[in-house]
Design an enzyme around this catalytic site. Structure first.
Site, mmCIF file in Angstrom:
data_model
loop_
_atom_site.group_PDB
_atom_site.id
_atom_site.type_symbol
_atom_site.label_atom_id
_atom_site.label_comp_id
_atom_site.label_asym_id
_atom_site.label_seq_id
_atom_site.Cartn_x
_atom_site.Cartn_y
_atom_site.Cartn_z
ATOM 1 N N ASP A 175 -9.770 13.964 7.719
ATOM 2 C CA ASP A 175 -8.987 12.983 6.954
ATOM 3 C C ASP A 175 -8.944 13.381 5.476
ATOM 4 O O ASP A 175 -9.207 12.571 4.587
ATOM 5 C CB ASP A 175 -9.590 11.578 7.144
ATOM 6 C CG ASP A 175 -8.763 10.482 6.473
ATOM 7 O OD1 ASP A 175 -7.529 10.665 6.358
ATOM 8 O OD2 ASP A 175 -9.354 9.474 6.058
ATOM 9 N N HIS A 194 0.843 -1.203 0.000
ATOM 10 C CA HIS A 194 0.000 0.000 0.000
ATOM 11 C C HIS A 194 0.876 1.250 0.000
ATOM 12 O O HIS A 194 0.697 2.145 -0.835
ATOM 13 C CB HIS A 194 -0.897 -0.028 1.250
ATOM 14 C CG HIS A 194 -1.724 1.201 1.460
ATOM 15 N ND1 HIS A 194 -3.080 1.228 1.255
ATOM 16 C CD2 HIS A 194 -1.380 2.455 1.862
ATOM 17 C CE1 HIS A 194 -3.542 2.441 1.518
ATOM 18 N NE2 HIS A 194 -2.516 3.205 1.898
ATOM 19 N N GLU A 195 1.874 1.276 0.903
ATOM 20 C CA GLU A 195 2.701 2.490 1.010
ATOM 21 C C GLU A 195 3.535 2.706 -0.250
ATOM 22 O O GLU A 195 3.649 3.823 -0.744
ATOM 23 C CB GLU A 195 3.615 2.411 2.241
ATOM 24 C CG GLU A 195 2.882 2.321 3.579
ATOM 25 C CD GLU A 195 1.787 3.361 3.753
ATOM 26 O OE1 GLU A 195 1.884 4.445 3.138
ATOM 27 O OE2 GLU A 195 0.798 3.079 4.462
ATOM 28 N N GLU A 242 -5.937 6.583 -2.133
ATOM 29 C CA GLU A 242 -5.943 5.554 -1.091
ATOM 30 C C GLU A 242 -6.463 4.219 -1.627
ATOM 31 O O GLU A 242 -5.936 3.151 -1.295
ATOM 32 C CB GLU A 242 -6.807 6.007 0.086
ATOM 33 C CG GLU A 242 -6.084 6.876 1.089
ATOM 34 C CD GLU A 242 -4.881 6.173 1.691
ATOM 35 O OE1 GLU A 242 -4.971 4.968 2.006
ATOM 36 O OE2 GLU A 242 -3.828 6.828 1.833
ATOM 37 N N TYR A 280 -4.221 14.550 -2.779
ATOM 38 C CA TYR A 280 -4.603 13.820 -1.568
ATOM 39 C C TYR A 280 -5.711 14.557 -0.825
ATOM 40 O O TYR A 280 -5.572 15.000 0.293
ATOM 41 C CB TYR A 280 -3.366 13.630 -0.691
ATOM 42 C CG TYR A 280 -3.443 12.413 0.206
ATOM 43 C CD1 TYR A 280 -3.585 11.130 -0.334
ATOM 44 C CD2 TYR A 280 -3.377 12.545 1.590
ATOM 45 C CE1 TYR A 280 -3.667 10.028 0.482
ATOM 46 C CE2 TYR A 280 -3.455 11.442 2.420
ATOM 47 C CZ TYR A 280 -3.602 10.191 1.856
ATOM 48 O OH TYR A 280 -3.671 9.098 2.672
ATOM 49 N N HIS A 305 -9.425 7.982 3.612
ATOM 50 C CA HIS A 305 -9.374 6.583 4.048
ATOM 51 C C HIS A 305 -10.765 5.988 4.230
ATOM 52 O O HIS A 305 -10.906 4.821 4.560
ATOM 53 C CB HIS A 305 -8.596 6.455 5.363
ATOM 54 C CG HIS A 305 -7.124 6.732 5.216
ATOM 55 N ND1 HIS A 305 -6.578 7.970 5.426
ATOM 56 C CD2 HIS A 305 -6.099 5.919 4.864
ATOM 57 C CE1 HIS A 305 -5.264 7.920 5.228
ATOM 58 N NE2 HIS A 305 -4.943 6.691 4.879
ATOM 59 N N HIS A 336 1.673 4.233 -2.993
ATOM 60 C CA HIS A 336 1.579 5.699 -2.928
ATOM 61 C C HIS A 336 2.752 6.312 -3.698
ATOM 62 O O HIS A 336 2.626 7.365 -4.322
ATOM 63 C CB HIS A 336 1.614 6.178 -1.480
ATOM 64 C CG HIS A 336 0.285 6.065 -0.779
ATOM 65 N ND1 HIS A 336 -0.887 6.531 -1.337
ATOM 66 C CD2 HIS A 336 -0.058 5.542 0.432
ATOM 67 C CE1 HIS A 336 -1.892 6.308 -0.486
ATOM 68 N NE2 HIS A 336 -1.420 5.690 0.588
HETATM 69 ZN ZN LIG Z 1 -2.432 5.104 2.298
#
Ligand SMILES: [Zn+2]
Lengths: 541, 248
Positions: A446, A362-363, A386, A377, A451, A366
């Site tokens: 957020d 996941h990271e 996300e 974002y 998310h 990005h």
């Molecule tokens: Zn993320």
């Protein structure tokens, strides 16, 4: 190439031995004349012994270290460096073996005709700036050493020297002490590739691609094309923040290291291994070479804070460095430390986040987004950002199901946040996230619910593969089936990494994924049908 | 050993009836045989080993074929008592075959995902020289037909190319390996074994004839594997030859 023997194996790998390259020659050099000290007779030895003593008295030799002999009792090994007018001569040194006051042997190289002016034109700060300029790396707070450098061409040069960590490893630079121009540099990487066994966060056995140095192994992958390195900040949150703020750079001593096998620092093992696996996933699935498709570096950071210090930390630090993993462009991943086993959040235990393959994928995804669509974002584009990371994260998990001996699933972070993980792509609402555009979060928290609203895209991805009904709309989707999941992975990758603009909305994502499916599988394909039905089912038209 | 018993039994079954009836004296003083022949049986031997790389054990197997080969064979001897003679025969056999190489090389990134390796060495020479010392019982079946049965120790000298190292290449993502080369070196080993057999001669004149020999000889030599273990290889086997017979 490797070579193996019929029996014990001999691996012939390219050894990255230290290499020295003469770059330029600075002005004001004088000829260097060296003498190899290697007395062969007792008389020679006595003479050299008294010469050494007198040079020590005159300050031309200085004791660097005296070590007790570990094999022959009573003996001491001295190492002495040669100096001229208080400046060390690089490579001018000797060893003297002494047995209870009696010299047994002397070996060394000393330089003669040292009539060089040892007054530098630059101070250490200016020299440091020159070295940083040359290397492209920073090492604040460190003063370079003024040394006399005998150059291979037979001259002396007054230089400042310092080892600095660059993208190619630890490089020792020598710059002219007056002009700051480079005189010499060499790569001090005395290493070779090594594959070591390690135990991950979940105590599973893994192979770690490392770099062998003298007696220890560093989490620095030598087998894959890009730089893939894991740093261990040993729980020093101050340094973590300094690094993230570009106040400090991380050096070779910060690279996660192990001399034991198996390596048992689960967070470091998993970070290093999974970073490699994610690189491989993108390469094998999509033909992509790393985050920027040009083998840009991947630097992971484990133990950014001390697990046991969580209760003393501010709540924002807790959320960032303990209960989170995050990507910092370009190519830096920080894996949160999790919580001690006696602490839970909403009934869930958090271990080292590096232990989640889907988390790491996941990271890193990005990073792929940052180099491609760069989805803003915020709001819908942020939710898509996300969602793409969740899609790729879970796809990695499925991709490695057989080697992990563990089937993939559509939960995110379930290996490290237990029980249940953080999100569900199959049923976002079970985790309080919307699975339909009509019930999306429209507040400002957020980043506009990035998310949260990711659940809408996540569920579309899930339905396009597995089929079924969207929980909110009740609309049915005929998925391509899990055996064909590769088709949906490629479709969404193509759309997100290649077709979508930075400010994409869900509607754009729908159109782009359909376009990608048409490109790859044809307009009338089952993939196009699945993708179209999936977006319709989640209320994106 | 099983093959030897079978061969010996066949020889015995074929000639014992003749032995029982043939009581005629053998009058020659000495004999010479010059044969061309071949070793009709094919066999092989192999060397299996394990090694450790990429934090896991791998395996390598090298199979050396010993195929049918022609041979040169000559010998001679003298009658020492009644129908009993003692002699010596020397056989030379040479062949050349590639060794088959197969193995599993552990993956650098994953446990239990070995890459298979296969290839062939260059042709490896094998030379077998057998010095067969023999006691021979000669049975003159007819005036111009003689059958001799023989047996005795054999001193084998064997030279064989052995694979020392196997090289392979690999590249990212390392899901396969490609065999590149096998380094080989000749090894020479000597070993004592035995021989048994039967020789038939058809005399064209008093001192010249033609004949055929069927011999089984055997020893097992141990070549040295690079890891210090032994690579056992049978030498000899069934040898058939035919050629010139001289009587004195
Ligand atoms: Zn993320």
């Amino acid at each position: 190439m490797r070579r193996l023997v019929n029996g014990p194996v001999v691996v012939v790998l390219t050894v990255l031995s230290a290499w020295i390259a003469l770059q330029t020659r600075a002005a004001g050099q004088v000829s260097a004349r060296s003498a190899t000290v290697m007395p062969r007779t007792v008389e020679d030895l006595r003479q050299w012994d008294s010469t050494v003593d007198s040079m020590v008295r005159g300050g031309e030799l200085r004791l660097r270290r005296a070590e007790q002999d570990t094999l022959i009792a009573g003996r001491v090994h001295e190492r002495l460096d040669q100096f001229s007018h208080g400046v060390r001569i690089f490579g001018g040194d000797l060893t003297r073996q002494v047995d209870r006051g009696q010299t047994v042997s002397i070996f060394g190289v000393l330089y003669a005709d040292l009539n060089l002016d040892t007054t530098p034109g630059l101070d250490a700060v200016a020299a440091q700036a020159a070295i940083e300029r040359l290397s492209g790396a920073a090492r604040p707070g460190v003063a370079p050493e003024l040394v006399i450098l005998p150059t291979p061409s037979g001259t002396y040069a007054l230089t400042y020297t310092e080892q600095i960590w660059t993208d190619t490893g630890p490089v020792v630079y020598f710059v002219d002490a007056t002009t700051g121009a480079e005189v010499w540099h060499y790569n001090n990487l005395q290493t070779q590739s090594a594959v070591r066994s390690g135990k991950g966060v979940l105590a599973d056995d893994k192979k770690v691609s490392m770099l062998a140095t003298a007696g220890t192994y560093l989490a620095d992958d030598q087998l894959r094309p890009p730089t893939l390195r894991t740093f261990n900040l040993n729980g020093n949150l101050t340094r973590t923040k300094q690094f993230l703020n570009n106040v400090i750079t991380l050096g070779s001593s910060d690279v996660a290291a192990s001399s034991a096998e198996p390596w048992t620092d689960g967070a470091a093992v998993d970070a290093q291994v999974y970073q490699g696996w994610v690189y491989d996933y993108y390469f094998k699935r999509f033909g992509r070479r790393g985050l920027d498709n040009n083998n840009s570096r991947v630097l992971g950071i484990v133990h950014p804070a001390l697990q046991s210090a969580v209760l003393q930390a501010s709540s924002s630090d807790q959320d960032t460095f303990w209960l989170n993993a995050f990507y910092v462009h370009p190519g830096v991943m920080v894996y949160g430390e999790g919580l001690p086993s006696n602490l839970t959040v909403s009934g869930q235990h958090w271990t080292y986040l590096a232990g989640g393959l889907d988390v790491i994928c996941h990271e890193l995804s990005h990073g792929v987004t940052a180099y491609t669509s760069n989805l803003i974002y915020q709001n819908e584009s942020g939710a898509l950002n996300e969602a793409f990371s969740d899609m790729m994260g879970t796809s990695c998990e499925f991709f490695y199901a057989s080697v992990r001996g563990k089937t993939g699933n559509y939960l995110i972070g379930e290996d490290v946040v237990t029980p249940g993980g953080l999100r569900s792509m199959a049923d976002p609402r079970a985790y309080g996230d919307p699975d339909h555009f009509a019930i999306r979060y429209t507040g400002t928290q957020d980043h506009g619910g990035v998310h949260t609203n990711s659940g809408i895209g996540n569920n579309a991805f899930y339905l396009a593969i597995e089929g079924g009904r969207n929980r909110t709309s009740g609309l049915a989707v005929t998925g391509v089936g899990s055996a064909n999941r590769e088709q949906i992975e490629k479709t969404f990758y193509r759309a997100f990494a290649q077709l979508m603009p930075s400010n994409a909305t869900f509607a754009v994502a729908r159109r782009a994924t359909i376009q990608a499916a048409q490109d790859l599988y044809g307009a009338g394909s089952q993939v196009v049908t699945a993708v179209t039905q999936a977006w319709t089912a989640v209320g994106v038209n | 050993m099983k093959r030897f018993r079978i061969a010996f039994a066949l020889v015995a079954a074929a000639f014992l009836p003749s032995l029982a009836h043939a009581q005629s004296p053998w009058l020659d003083k000495a004999w010479v045989t010059i044969d061309g022949g071949f070793q009709p049986s094919a066999s092989s031997f192999s060397a299996a080993s394990t090694f450790r790389i990429n934090a896991e054990a791998g395996a390598l197997n090298v199979s050396y074929p010993v195929t049918r080969a022609t041979q040169l064979d000559f010998g001679g001897g003298a009658r020492v008592w009644r129908n009993l003679g003692v002699g010596v025969a020397v056989s030379f056999m040479t062949q050349s075959d590639a060794a088959g190489i197969s193995g599993n090389v552990p993956h650098p990134f994953f446990f239990n995902q070995p890459r298979s390796l296969s290839g062939q060495s260059a042709a490896l020479n094998r030379q077998e020289t057998g010095i067969h010392v023999l006691a021979l019982w000669m049975i003159p079946v007819r005036e111009n037909v003689q059958v001799g049965v023989f047996g005795g120790p054999t001193y084998f000298m064997v030279k064989q190319g052995i694979v020392n190292t196997v090289s392979y290449s690999e590249s990212y993502p390392y899901d396969s390996v490609s065999f590149t080369t096998a380094d080989t070196a000749d090894q020479s080993k000597n070993k004592m074994g035995f021989n048994v057999g039967v020789d038939g001669t058809y005399l064209l004149s008093k001192s010249v004839g033609v004949g055929a020999t069927l011999r089984f000889s055997r020893a097992t030599v141990n070549f040295d594997a690079p890891d210090g273990t032994a690579i056992a290889s049978d030498v000899g086997g069934v040898q058939a030859g035919a050629g010139l017979r001289l009587r004195f």
